[in-house]
Design a protein around this motif. Sequence first.
Motif, PDB file in Angstrom:
ATOM      1  N   THR A   1       7.534  -6.471   7.341  1.00  0.00           N
ATOM      2  CA  THR A   1       7.242  -5.063   7.564  1.00  0.00           C
ATOM      3  C   THR A   1       8.173  -4.477   8.622  1.00  0.00           C
ATOM      4  N   THR A   2       8.784  -3.358   8.320  1.00  0.00           N
ATOM      5  CA  THR A   2       9.658  -2.695   9.285  1.00  0.00           C
ATOM      6  C   THR A   2       8.813  -1.959  10.315  1.00  0.00           C
ATOM      7  N   PRO A   3       8.916  -2.317  11.595  1.00  0.00           N
ATOM      8  CA  PRO A   3       8.080  -1.649  12.598  1.00  0.00           C
ATOM      9  C   PRO A   3       8.548  -0.217  12.835  1.00  0.00           C
ATOM     10  N   PRO A   4       7.638   0.666  13.238  1.00  0.00           N
ATOM     11  CA  PRO A   4       8.042   2.039  13.564  1.00  0.00           C
ATOM     12  C   PRO A   4       8.881   2.057  14.831  1.00  0.00           C
ATOM     13  N   LEU A   5       9.558   3.174  15.064  1.00  0.00           N
ATOM     14  CA  LEU A   5      10.323   3.323  16.284  1.00  0.00           C
ATOM     15  C   LEU A   5       9.395   3.246  17.490  1.00  0.00           C
ATOM     16  N   SER A   6       9.899   2.760  18.589  1.00  0.00           N
ATOM     17  CA  SER A   6       9.046   2.594  19.769  1.00  0.00           C
ATOM     18  C   SER A   6       9.810   2.914  21.036  1.00  0.00           C
ATOM     19  N   VAL A   7       9.054   3.243  22.082  1.00  0.00           N
ATOM     20  CA  VAL A   7       9.613   3.480  23.404  1.00  0.00           C
ATOM     21  C   VAL A   7       8.670   2.837  24.418  1.00  0.00           C
TER      22      VAL A   7
ATOM     23  N   VAL B   1       3.256   6.805  13.603  1.00  0.00           N
ATOM     24  CA  VAL B   1       2.751   5.694  12.800  1.00  0.00           C
ATOM     25  C   VAL B   1       2.082   6.163  11.499  1.00  0.00           C
ATOM     26  N   THR B   2       1.692   7.425  11.433  1.00  0.00           N
ATOM     27  CA  THR B   2       1.194   8.014  10.197  1.00  0.00           C
ATOM     28  C   THR B   2       1.338   9.519  10.311  1.00  0.00           C
ATOM     29  N   LYS B   3       1.109  10.230   9.202  1.00  0.00           N
ATOM     30  CA  LYS B   3       1.294  11.684   9.200  1.00  0.00           C
ATOM     31  C   LYS B   3      -0.013  12.375   8.820  1.00  0.00           C
TER      32      LYS B   3
ATOM     33  N   PHE C   1       0.815  -1.220   0.000  1.00  0.00           N
ATOM     34  CA  PHE C   1       0.000   0.000   0.000  1.00  0.00           C
ATOM     35  C   PHE C   1       0.849   1.272   0.000  1.00  0.00           C
ATOM     36  N   ALA C   2       2.157   1.142   0.144  1.00  0.00           N
ATOM     37  CA  ALA C   2       3.031   2.308   0.314  1.00  0.00           C
ATOM     38  C   ALA C   2       2.862   3.403  -0.731  1.00  0.00           C
ATOM     39  N   PRO C   3       2.623   3.104  -2.030  1.00  0.00           N
ATOM     40  CA  PRO C   3       2.467   4.201  -2.994  1.00  0.00           C
ATOM     41  C   PRO C   3       1.247   5.080  -2.749  1.00  0.00           C
ATOM     42  N   PHE C   4       0.321   4.617  -1.896  1.00  0.00           N
ATOM     43  CA  PHE C   4      -0.938   5.331  -1.719  1.00  0.00           C
ATOM     44  C   PHE C   4      -1.117   5.911  -0.324  1.00  0.00           C
ATOM     45  N   GLY C   5      -0.322   5.485   0.633  1.00  0.00           N
ATOM     46  CA  GLY C   5      -0.493   5.990   1.987  1.00  0.00           C
ATOM     47  C   GLY C   5       0.108   5.067   3.027  1.00  0.00           C
ATOM     48  N   THR C   6      -0.559   4.964   4.170  1.00  0.00           N
ATOM     49  CA  THR C   6      -0.022   4.258   5.322  1.00  0.00           C
ATOM     50  C   THR C   6      -1.057   3.298   5.890  1.00  0.00           C
ATOM     51  N   VAL C   7      -0.595   2.122   6.302  1.00  0.00           N
ATOM     52  CA  VAL C   7      -1.431   1.176   7.045  1.00  0.00           C
ATOM     53  C   VAL C   7      -1.119   1.347   8.524  1.00  0.00           C
ATOM     54  N   ILE C   8      -2.162   1.490   9.329  1.00  0.00           N
ATOM     55  CA  ILE C   8      -1.994   1.668  10.764  1.00  0.00           C
ATOM     56  C   ILE C   8      -2.436   0.393  11.459  1.00  0.00           C
ATOM     57  N   GLN C   9      -1.510  -0.292  12.122  1.00  0.00           N
ATOM     58  CA  GLN C   9      -1.860  -1.515  12.828  1.00  0.00           C
ATOM     59  C   GLN C   9      -0.772  -1.866  13.842  1.00  0.00           C
ATOM     60  N   ASN C  10      -1.143  -2.706  14.777  1.00  0.00           N
ATOM     61  CA  ASN C  10      -0.176  -3.216  15.742  1.00  0.00           C
ATOM     62  C   ASN C  10       0.919  -3.972  14.993  1.00  0.00           C
ATOM     63  N   PRO C  11       2.189  -3.596  15.142  1.00  0.00           N
ATOM     64  CA  PRO C  11       3.249  -4.298  14.428  1.00  0.00           C
ATOM     65  C   PRO C  11       3.282  -5.800  14.703  1.00  0.00           C
ATOM     66  N   ASP C  12       2.748  -6.235  15.837  1.00  0.00           N
ATOM     67  CA  ASP C  12       2.710  -7.675  16.133  1.00  0.00           C
ATOM     68  C   ASP C  12       1.834  -8.420  15.139  1.00  0.00           C
ATOM     69  N   HIS C  13       0.891  -7.713  14.501  1.00  0.00           N
ATOM     70  CA  HIS C  13      -0.028  -8.347  13.558  1.00  0.00           C
ATOM     71  C   HIS C  13       0.373  -8.113  12.116  1.00  0.00           C
TER      72      HIS C  13
END
Length: 281
Positions: free
Chosen positions: A39-45, A58-60, A22-34
């Motif tokens: 898929t490269t997970p976003p940075l986390s703390v 996770v999105t802009k 889906f990257a050419p069209f936008g962002t998928v928002i989901q728990n990286p565990d799923h």
Amino acid sequence: MIPSIKSPVFRIPIEPLNQTSFAPFGTVIQNPDHAPPSTTPPLSVTANQGSATKYLDVTKLSNFYHLAPSKNPASPVVNMFVCAPRPLRPHQVPHGMEPAFDVRLLERHPYTPQIFIPVGLARNDPSTCYLVVVAPTLPAAPPRPEVLTRSKPYPTPDPEPKKQSPFERARPEPFTNSTAPPPATRPLPPEMPKGPGMPDVRRLRAFVANGSQGVTYGAGTWHAPMVVIGAEKVAFVVLQYANAVGNEDCQEVEIVPGKEGEWPYVVLSGIGRDTLVKAKM
């Protein structure tokens, strides 16, 4: 009057919704565990006294309304869309009949991303399927040969195109017109808005999502209105910017059926759990 565009009749294949495709069209928002392992997970703390993982950025939600012709300022808007399942039609396949959805209209928001987050749904609930149907953006007009030799960080349309897009005056600058990198000395950031061109309906794509996935349509991305295909209504919290200028907030294009009298369509191999299972293959 809503502009229209002709399209041949063809079957749009279903794909699973994931960030890679889906990257050419936008962002998928989901728990990286799923998410898929690739898929490269976003940075986390660590957060909440160590009881939670906070994934960053996770999105802009970007605001490009300073590029709009009216210059009317935009404000962030948070709405809820409660979407009923769409009517489907029977479609003949070799082994019998399957339900199908016809894509008859596309829309875009040229100066803002639009974020859809389903609420109150379980990841594996068979009644929470929805389709995400998107199309790339065609160039507004073929550039002249001398334009192609210019070194600019974004493509420049012909200032006197032979056939102007009906949305040319709402052109965001700078912009990117397609999923391919523009001819430039440096690539544009992926969140920059698409250009003023019409949708490339021959390259329509359809993704199937479950209740644990949200989606962000990038600014200017052509997409179908939300298509719920499960058994129940699905509620989405929707975030975007808006400035109350109709043609700058939302632009629509009707798809005119081809000579066969039919539209591009998505065949669903089943509703609910069957759709989810097959989409994960």
